[in-house]
Scaffold this motif. Sequence first.
Motif, PDB file in Angstrom:
ATOM      1  N   TRP A 193       0.828  -1.215   0.000  1.00  0.00           N
ATOM      2  CA  TRP A 193       0.000   0.000   0.000  1.00  0.00           C
ATOM      3  C   TRP A 193       0.857   1.257   0.000  1.00  0.00           C
ATOM      4  CZ3 TRP A 193      -4.253  -1.322  -1.880  1.00  0.00           C
ATOM      5  CH2 TRP A 193      -4.809  -2.561  -1.586  1.00  0.00           C
ATOM      6  N   TYR A 194       2.004   1.213   0.670  1.00  0.00           N
ATOM      7  CA  TYR A 194       2.902   2.382   0.644  1.00  0.00           C
ATOM      8  C   TYR A 194       3.513   2.592  -0.739  1.00  0.00           C
ATOM      9  CZ  TYR A 194       2.412   3.136   5.618  1.00  0.00           C
ATOM     10  OH  TYR A 194       1.895   3.410   6.856  1.00  0.00           O
TER      11      TYR A 194
ATOM     12  N   ILE B  44       0.691   4.082  -2.871  1.00  0.00           N
ATOM     13  CA  ILE B  44       0.488   5.516  -2.639  1.00  0.00           C
ATOM     14  C   ILE B  44       1.634   6.330  -3.233  1.00  0.00           C
ATOM     15  CG2 ILE B  44       0.467   7.301  -0.838  1.00  0.00           C
ATOM     16  CD1 ILE B  44      -1.195   5.304   0.842  1.00  0.00           C
TER      17      ILE B  44
ATOM     18  N   TYR C 126      -6.118   3.340  -1.945  1.00  0.00           N
ATOM     19  CA  TYR C 126      -4.900   2.990  -1.204  1.00  0.00           C
ATOM     20  C   TYR C 126      -4.911   3.614   0.184  1.00  0.00           C
ATOM     21  CZ  TYR C 126      -3.541   2.297  -6.087  1.00  0.00           C
ATOM     22  OH  TYR C 126      -3.509   1.948  -7.404  1.00  0.00           O
ATOM     23  N   LEU C 127      -5.303   4.882   0.264  1.00  0.00           N
ATOM     24  CA  LEU C 127      -5.377   5.553   1.561  1.00  0.00           C
ATOM     25  C   LEU C 127      -6.409   4.884   2.463  1.00  0.00           C
ATOM     26  CD1 LEU C 127      -5.044   9.258   0.402  1.00  0.00           C
ATOM     27  CD2 LEU C 127      -3.423   8.002   1.836  1.00  0.00           C
ATOM     28  N   ARG C 128      -7.531   4.507   1.906  1.00  0.00           N
ATOM     29  CA  ARG C 128      -8.574   3.842   2.687  1.00  0.00           C
ATOM     30  C   ARG C 128      -8.068   2.502   3.227  1.00  0.00           C
ATOM     31  NH1 ARG C 128     -12.208   3.816   6.405  1.00  0.00           N
ATOM     32  NH2 ARG C 128     -13.893   2.348   6.069  1.00  0.00           N
TER      33      ARG C 128
ATOM     34  N   TRP D 112      -5.866   3.138   6.113  1.00  0.00           N
ATOM     35  CA  TRP D 112      -6.689   3.550   7.262  1.00  0.00           C
ATOM     36  C   TRP D 112      -7.320   2.323   7.931  1.00  0.00           C
ATOM     37  CZ3 TRP D 112      -7.066   7.894   9.939  1.00  0.00           C
ATOM     38  CH2 TRP D 112      -8.093   7.990  10.882  1.00  0.00           C
TER      39      TRP D 112
END
Length: 103
Positions: free
Chosen positions: A53-54, A57, A86-88, A91
């Motif tokens: 995910w990093y 992003i 990706y942010l979700r 989170w």
Amino acid sequence: MQALYDFLDVDSAVEFWWVMFGLSGQLLFMSRFIVQWIASERVGKSVMPIAFWYFSISGGIVLFCYAVYRQDPVFILGQSMGLIIYLRNLWLIRSERKRDVAG
């Protein structure tokens, strides 16, 4: 240098560096699949490490900036939607970890 400009179909140093910026974003974005593949091979099943995910992003932000520079609405829309996802996911991972620590 002109041969490189011709190969990349750019007309100036500014355009050249934007293309290099876009390519670096694409490399970041592609790296996420390598990270996921290695992590899955290590445990013998499909897993999605947080690094995936990093990289998503990081690559997505760079590619979004490149798309804005290129003024490509299709590319801009595609990257902006991906960034939200990706942010979700990050989170959700953060929230789950907080619950695990608290519980």
